[in-house]
Motif scaffolding. Structure first.
Motif: not given
Length: 371
Positions: A147-153, A158-165, A334-342
């Motif tokens: 739900a919260e993860a996004y790929d910065p590439a 900002s776009r991920a934040a709009v979707h997440h919130y 806010g959203p989290i880069p998918i690479s930062d997830l454990p």
């Protein structure tokens, strides 16, 4: 049934290998294991209490949709107080629908589905869709279902934040309501919308293929028509005070959306052989949410009725991952880069145990979709 007996009965679950099965053999492959577990679970269902709760929640949701504007309660302050309580009960009402999704609202399947469908119509979404998506959530949790993860590439913060919130504060619920319109689309257009919303992974493909089945689609469309008719009637009844209805619906959307994904926010990525990451949040009066705060426990024992979760938590010495409200508030980071997830790091034991769990759970999801 005593608490001790309850815990003992709960030890054989649909995601555990029975004690008499050979090591490494899934429960589903052991003759009678799945049916024995099912019978054990069905005996734990608080059937009368669930029906009472269904009546209370049903009346509460009908109150703010229909009865409030009809002036059922004449005294203004009492009417508004009842309206606020009705909105607050939208979340435990969703949890009871969730019990129905897992066939744990009532022992008899027909009664389970009828009550669940009624509550789902009052909730604003077809039960067939809620059931399908939730069972696939169990299967693809933290594999495709983020739900919260996004790929910065591919997506900016900002776009991920709009979707997440939007998702956290309202969108999770409104996507369920949107299903009332999606199921009426021609198959080609419906599939494109599902791809845009869910993606083109296995989860999205399973949703598209299941909704293509005549029986599933017919049930979903019937319930969707009832949802839309009820919502239309509500807007007509509130026509002089539409803002009150919009405020009530917004409150429902906030409660359902804000707490629905809180248990998964920032948890590890998953592998098919790894445990399904989900947290347990501490809440003193956990009965207020039908013990849904034991969410990590539920993911491990998805067929255990809500009333049995505290006993199972005590048996296992469950350690909570933070408070119920405080943990939900973490989503506001806010959203989290998918690479930062454990990264998933299952032990050898959990690989073996949960490898068989995945097979049984996946089989369960397939079975649910066919019925």
């Amino acid at each position: 049934m005593s608490a001790t007996e309850l815990v003992a009965s709960a030890r054989l679950t649909s995601v555990e290998r029975p004690s008499d099965a050979p090591a490494g053999v899934p429960a589903a492959s052991v003759p009678g294991a799945a049916s024995a577990a099912s019978r054990s679970f069905k005996a734990l269902i608080p059937a009368r209490l669930n029906l009472l709760l269904a009546a209370i929640f049903g009346v509460s949701q009908a109150y703010f949709l229909v009865l409030y504007p009809l002036g059922l309660i004449r005294e203004p302050s009492a009417a508004i107080a009842a309206l606020v309580v009705s909105v607050a009960l939208a979340y435990p009402s969703w949890v009871l629908i969730h019990e129905g999704i897992h066939n744990m609202l009532y022992p008899a399947r027909d009664a389970n589905d009828r009550v669940s469908r009624l509550l789902s119509v009052l909730h604003g979404s077809p039960f067939a869709v809620l059931k399908l998506v939730h069972l696939l959530h169990h299967k693809y949790n933290r594999v495709e279902d983020y739900a919260e993860a996004y790929d910065p590439a591919r997506t900016s913060w900002s776009r991920a934040a709009v979707h997440h919130y939007y998702t956290v504060l309202a969108g999770r619920y409104w996507s369920e309501v949107l299903a009332c319109l999606i199921v009426w689309l021609p198959q080609g257009r419906r599939d494109r919308v599902i791809k845009d919303l869910i993606g083109d992974g296995e989860m999205g493909r399973r949703i598209k293929s299941t909704l293509a089945k005549k029986s599933t689609l017919q049930e979903a469309r019937t319930d969707a028509a009832l949802c839309l008719a009820l919502l239309g009637a509500s807007f007509w009844l509130y026509r002089h005070d539409v803002w009150v209805l919009l405020a009530a619906l917004s409150g429902r959307a906030l409660l359902v959306s804000f707490f629905d994904d809180a248990y998964h926010y920032g948890t590890a990525r998953n592998l098919p052989e790894a445990p399904q990451p989900a947290r347990n949040h501490e809440l003193g009066p956990s009965w207020l949410v039908l013990h849904f705060n034991h969410h990590g426990l539920h993911h491990r024992y998805p067929s255990l009725p809500w009333s049995a979760l505290p006993a199972k938590a005590r048996e296992e010495g469950l350690v909570y991952d933070g408070g119920f409200v405080a943990s939900a508030l973490r989503q506001l980071r806010g959203p989290i880069p998918i690479s930062d997830l454990p990264a998933p790091a299952p032990t050898a034991g959990s690989r073996a145990r949960n490898g068989s769990s995945s097979k049984v759970l996946n089989g369960s999801a397939v079975t649910e979709e066919r019925t």
